[in-house]
Design an enzyme around this catalytic site. Structure first.
Site, short mmCIF file in Angstrom:
data_model
loop_
_atom_site.label_atom_id
_atom_site.label_comp_id
_atom_site.label_asym_id
_atom_site.label_seq_id
_atom_site.Cartn_x
_atom_site.Cartn_y
_atom_site.Cartn_z
N PHE A 4 0.86 -1.19 0.00
CA PHE A 4 0.00 0.00 0.00
C PHE A 4 0.89 1.23 0.00
O PHE A 4 1.63 1.47 0.94
CB PHE A 4 -0.95 0.05 1.21
CG PHE A 4 -1.85 1.26 1.12
CD1 PHE A 4 -3.00 1.23 0.35
CD2 PHE A 4 -1.51 2.45 1.75
CE1 PHE A 4 -3.81 2.35 0.21
CE2 PHE A 4 -2.32 3.57 1.63
CZ PHE A 4 -3.47 3.52 0.86
N ASP A 41 9.13 2.99 2.08
CA ASP A 41 7.94 3.76 2.40
C ASP A 41 7.69 3.58 3.89
O ASP A 41 7.14 2.57 4.33
CB ASP A 41 6.76 3.26 1.56
CG ASP A 41 5.47 4.01 1.87
OD1 ASP A 41 5.42 4.74 2.89
OD2 ASP A 41 4.50 3.86 1.11
N LYS A 68 2.30 11.00 7.44
CA LYS A 68 1.44 10.70 8.58
C LYS A 68 1.89 11.40 9.88
O LYS A 68 1.63 12.58 10.02
CB LYS A 68 1.28 9.19 8.74
CG LYS A 68 0.49 8.61 7.55
CD LYS A 68 -0.21 7.29 7.84
CE LYS A 68 -1.21 7.01 6.71
NZ LYS A 68 -0.87 5.86 5.89
C1 LIG Z 1 -1.05 5.97 4.41
C2 LIG Z 1 0.04 5.45 3.57
C3 LIG Z 1 0.36 6.07 2.34
C4 LIG Z 1 -0.45 7.19 1.74
O1 LIG Z 1 -0.50 8.33 2.53
P1 LIG Z 1 -1.67 9.40 2.33
O2 LIG Z 1 -1.29 10.53 3.24
O3 LIG Z 1 -2.95 8.73 2.71
O4 LIG Z 1 -1.65 9.79 0.88
C5 LIG Z 1 1.44 5.57 1.64
N1 LIG Z 1 2.16 4.54 2.10
C6 LIG Z 1 1.89 3.93 3.27
C7 LIG Z 1 2.74 2.81 3.74
C8 LIG Z 1 0.80 4.35 4.03
O5 LIG Z 1 0.49 3.72 5.17
#
Ligand SMILES: *Cc1c(COP(=O)(O)O)cnc(C)c1O
Length: 398
Positions: free
Chosen positions: A142, A227, A256
């Site tokens: 994700f 990520d 985040k």
């Molecule tokens: C939440 C998340 C994203 C996307 O972030 P948004 O601020 O919702 O665009 C990307 N990668 C990971 C691992 C995430 O948990």
């Protein structure tokens, strides 16, 4: 005037696009690990906005920084310089050792930024023929919701109806270093990976996977891009999940909790060689690096460091995991976790269990149908974990 929970829900259902399936409660206030609905009932938040609020709701220090900066200057755009951005760079550099930083807003934008940087680096520095760059990703990843990011997804629902897709992605099984080595071609510019897959259900790869991936990438001149939007900033018991294997990525993506729950702030951190490929006009964002975002992010990071939130996460996460594992339940298939990031996999849909927990005052959200994720703000106490366990026990036993 709207007064009842049902009024708010009816209005939201009437006008809002139905791209989420929220639990039916209407929150209006939050403090630390606690949130309150409009009837004054309190809940312990075990989702922490998908780890966007690791510092706890409405943290007083971040609130103060937010209000102070909001009263001074909120946005300049990057057409002009501001006094907050360089101060945030300094803090991020000191924390990570990374040479260059690019600020964005949402996580998806930061991932997009990393993809663009990797491709350009591939063409300019690695000599990949024009238009041929490949980026390797993992199944069940994700990384966000943009067209290019869902092009790299293996989840049918994330993609269904959104084609045509961005080419140039190659998918390997998560945690499989051999498959990574086999997938690399002379046109591979990067490997994009979550050190632990969050949305997939807190999936931890085999021990040594990330270290091995880093070695392969280094040998093959491929950028390792982690990520850490959800796994980073203390969630797994270290500042970054890559730290568990002493891996420093070539490109680090964060978001985040960087905004402390107050504001969308994300960043890509890397070397001069990689982020140096961007020239004025190549890439940008109107809101990226605005002074309000930077002041909030600097304080959000300060709280993580000063309150030892990563260490807390390691210690209390181990306690929480142990307590959950001790619960005897016929429906539990597996319990796994690292730090205050725990996936409780059931042998059946998790949604009714989340609903039942909500009734008892614990807020969780199912992920991928059968997993309940526990990821409370990292300021949670041992007593509050006991409080959750007291409520989880009967729900799982039933
Ligand atoms: C939440 C998340 C994203 C996307 O972030 P948004 O601020 O919702 O665009 C990307 N990668 C990971 C691992 C995430 O948990």
């Amino acid at each position: 005037m709207l007064q009842q929970t049902t009024d708010f829900i009816a209005l939201e259902e009437a006008y809002g696009a139905h791209n989420y399936h929220p639990l039916d409660l209407v929150l209006t206030r939050g403090e630390g690990v606690w949130v309150y609905d409009i009837d004054g009932k309190r809940y312990l938040d075990c989702l922490a906005a998908y780890s966007a609020v690791n510092q706890g709701h409405c943290h007083p220090r971040i609130l103060r920084a937010c209000v102070d900066q909001a009263e001074r200057l909120t946005i300049t755009s990057r057409a002009f310089r501001n006094d907050q951005l360089p101060q945030l760079y300094q803090v991020l550099h000191d924390l990570t050792g990374m040479e260059m930083i690019l600020m964005m807003n949402s996580g998806a934008e930061a991932v997009e930024t990393a993809l663009k940087a990797a491709r350009k680096w591939g063409y300019q520095k690695k000599g990949i023929p024009a238009g041929r760059a490949e980026i390797i990703v993992c199944a069940n990843n994700f990384h966000g919701r943009t067209i290019s990011i869902v092009s790299a997804s293996s989840d049918e629902q994330y993609r269904d109806g959104f084609g045509p897709f961005t080419p140039g992605f190659v998918t390997i099984p998560f945690g499989d270093a051999k498959a990574l080595a086999a997938a690399i071609t002379p046109n591979t510019c990067a490997f994009l990976v979550e050190p632990i897959q969050g949305e997939a259900g807190v999936v931890i790869p085999p021990e040594g996977f990330l270290r091995e991936a880093a070695r392969i990438c280094r040998e093959q001149n491929v950028l390792l891009m982690t990520d850490e939007i959800q796994s980073g900033l203390g969630r797994t018991g270290r500042l970054f999940a890559g730290d568990h294997e002493e891996v420093t990525p070539d490109v680090l993506i964060i978001g985040k909790a960087l905004g402390g729950g107050f504001y969308p702030v994300s960043a890509v951190l890397s070397s001069r060689e990689v982020l140096g490929v961007f020239r004025p006009g190549d890439h940008g964002s109107t809101f990226g690096g605005n002074p309000l975002a930077c002041a909030i992010a600097r304080e959000a990071l300060g709280v993580i460091v000063d309150e030892h939130l990563a260490e807390r996460s390691a210690e209390l996460g181990a306690y929480f995991l142990d307590r959950i594992r001790r619960i005897k339940s016929p429906v539990v298939k597996e319990v796994r976790g690292r730090g205050l990031w725990i996936g409780l996999e059931l042998d059946r849909p998790a949604r009714p269990y989340c609903e039942a927990l909500k009734e008892r005052g614990v807020l969780c959200k199912e992920t991928h149908e059968r997993v309940i994720r526990f990821a409370p703000p990292l300021v949670i106490t041992r007593e509050e974990i006991d409080w959750v366990i007291e409520r989880l026990q009967p729900v799982l036993a039933a």
